[in-house]
Write an enzyme that holds these catalytic residues in place. Sequence first.
Site, PDB file in Angstrom:
ATOM      1  CG  ASP A 103      56.196 -22.634  10.813  1.00 45.00           C
ATOM      2  OD1 ASP A 103      55.534 -21.642  11.162  1.00 45.00           O
ATOM      3  OD2 ASP A 103      55.976 -23.778  11.268  1.00 45.00           O
TER       4      ASP A 103
ATOM      5  CG  ASN B  95      48.351 -19.597   7.667  1.00 44.53           C
ATOM      6  OD1 ASN B  95      49.230 -19.523   6.799  1.00 44.53           O
ATOM      7  ND2 ASN B  95      48.511 -20.359   8.755  1.00 44.53           N
TER       8      ASN B  95
HETATM    9  C1  IPE Z   1      52.541 -23.240   7.243  1.00 42.70           C
HETATM   10  O1  IPE Z   1      52.819 -22.808   8.539  1.00 42.70           O
HETATM   11  C2  IPE Z   1      52.067 -22.097   6.415  1.00 42.70           C
HETATM   12  C3  IPE Z   1      53.043 -21.057   6.135  1.00 42.70           C
HETATM   13  C4  IPE Z   1      54.311 -21.076   6.434  1.00 42.70           C
HETATM   14  C5  IPE Z   1      52.545 -19.908   5.412  1.00 42.70           C
HETATM   15  P1  IPE Z   1      51.764 -22.932   9.727  1.00 42.70           P
HETATM   16  O2  IPE Z   1      52.409 -22.361  10.916  1.00 42.70           O
HETATM   17  O3  IPE Z   1      50.465 -22.364   9.306  1.00 42.70           O
HETATM   18  O4  IPE Z   1      51.587 -24.508   9.855  1.00 42.70           O
HETATM   19  P2  IPE Z   1      51.053 -25.384  11.067  1.00 42.70           P
HETATM   20  O5  IPE Z   1      49.730 -24.809  11.486  1.00 42.70           O
HETATM   21  O6  IPE Z   1      52.055 -25.294  12.163  1.00 42.70           O
HETATM   22  O7  IPE Z   1      50.957 -26.767  10.508  1.00 42.70           O
HETATM   23  C1  IPE Z   2      54.940 -18.549   9.528  1.00 43.78           C
HETATM   24  O1  IPE Z   2      55.157 -18.230  10.862  1.00 43.78           O
HETATM   25  C2  IPE Z   2      54.222 -17.454   8.801  1.00 43.78           C
HETATM   26  C3  IPE Z   2      52.807 -17.743   8.500  1.00 43.78           C
HETATM   27  C4  IPE Z   2      52.203 -18.871   8.705  1.00 43.78           C
HETATM   28  C5  IPE Z   2      52.034 -16.648   7.932  1.00 43.78           C
HETATM   29  P1  IPE Z   2      54.087 -18.536  11.990  1.00 43.78           P
HETATM   30  O2  IPE Z   2      53.210 -17.356  12.131  1.00 43.78           O
HETATM   31  O3  IPE Z   2      53.377 -19.801  11.704  1.00 43.78           O
HETATM   32  O4  IPE Z   2      55.021 -18.668  13.257  1.00 43.78           O
HETATM   33  P2  IPE Z   2      54.863 -19.729  14.436  1.00 43.78           P
HETATM   34  O5  IPE Z   2      54.811 -21.080  13.812  1.00 43.78           O
HETATM   35  O6  IPE Z   2      53.590 -19.395  15.151  1.00 43.78           O
HETATM   36  O7  IPE Z   2      56.070 -19.520  15.279  1.00 43.78           O
HETATM   37 MG    MG Z   3      53.744 -21.728  12.194  1.00 39.78          MG
END
Ligand code: IPE
Ligand code: IPE
Ligand code: MG
Length: 243
Positions: free
Chosen positions: A21, A69
């Site tokens: 993340d 997502n």
């Molecule tokens: C979890 O991260 C999913 C992945 C790392 C692929 P998110 O960024 O989607 O999670 P939330 O929305 O902050 O809980």
């Molecule tokens: C994790 O990074 C990757 C996916 C969920 C695909 P994020 O895209 O959630 O990055 P933040 O949490 O917005 O910084």
């Molecule tokens: Mg995230």
Amino acid sequence: MSKSDKAKPAGPPNHVAIIMDGNGRWAQARGKPRLFGHRAGAKRVRQIVEACPGLGVKYLTIFAFSTENWKRTQAEVAGLMLLFRRYIKQETKDMVGNGIRVRFIGDRIKLDKKLVTLMDKLEKVTAHNDLVHMTVALNYGGRDEVARATKRLAQEVADGKLKPEDVDEETLTRFLDTHVLPDPDLVIRTSGEARISNFLLWQSAYAEYEFIDTLWPDFTPEIFAAILDGYGNRERRFGAVPK
Ligand code: IPE
Ligand code: IPE
Ligand code: MG
């Protein structure tokens, strides 16, 4: 009490699962679009997989895209899907050569056919590898996985292949996407969020957790090694009282 009954330090984890993340925030901090962060994040994956054998990690499972997502903008989702396709094409040859066995978990139904074809092919061409077992969770959600597993289990009951009274924890486990994998010993989440966001809910019942502030594109093999060092001193009890 024999010596072997004593609580032992955990040693290196056999299976590490990572919630990668923070790509978006990493890009934002540089005044760049979110996809710039996803590309930087993808580059990290290889280093972390390749560090596994030296650290005693046999199974690595990474969360690449969740069932939630899809709520992101169409542009981000499309960019991620394209990145997955490019990544697989680009890395296949080296993964085959480097002993990495790749598997995917999650529901493939909603994914682009071209991507699914590449995923199937990567699983097939790495099927004889055994150095590191890397599992990529793509369109994966723990609740969705349990629901899909239950559907298949219910079908077996309806078909008379399975008796309701024979259903136990082990039965459900057999229907999960992860049925061939051991449970994760350690779950790491980067980016400072202390939640699991629907990742491996059933399988992580007794996992140890590490929530770290580092954003995924900044996650290095050195940080990984330091976390594993700390894990090695933990005492896992599984509900029992240490002797
Ligand atoms: C979890 O991260 C999913 C992945 C790392 C692929 P998110 O960024 O989607 O999670 P939330 O929305 O902050 O809980
Ligand atoms: C994790 O990074 C990757 C996916 C969920 C695909 P994020 O895209 O959630 O990055 P933040 O949490 O917005 O910084
Ligand atoms: Mg995230």
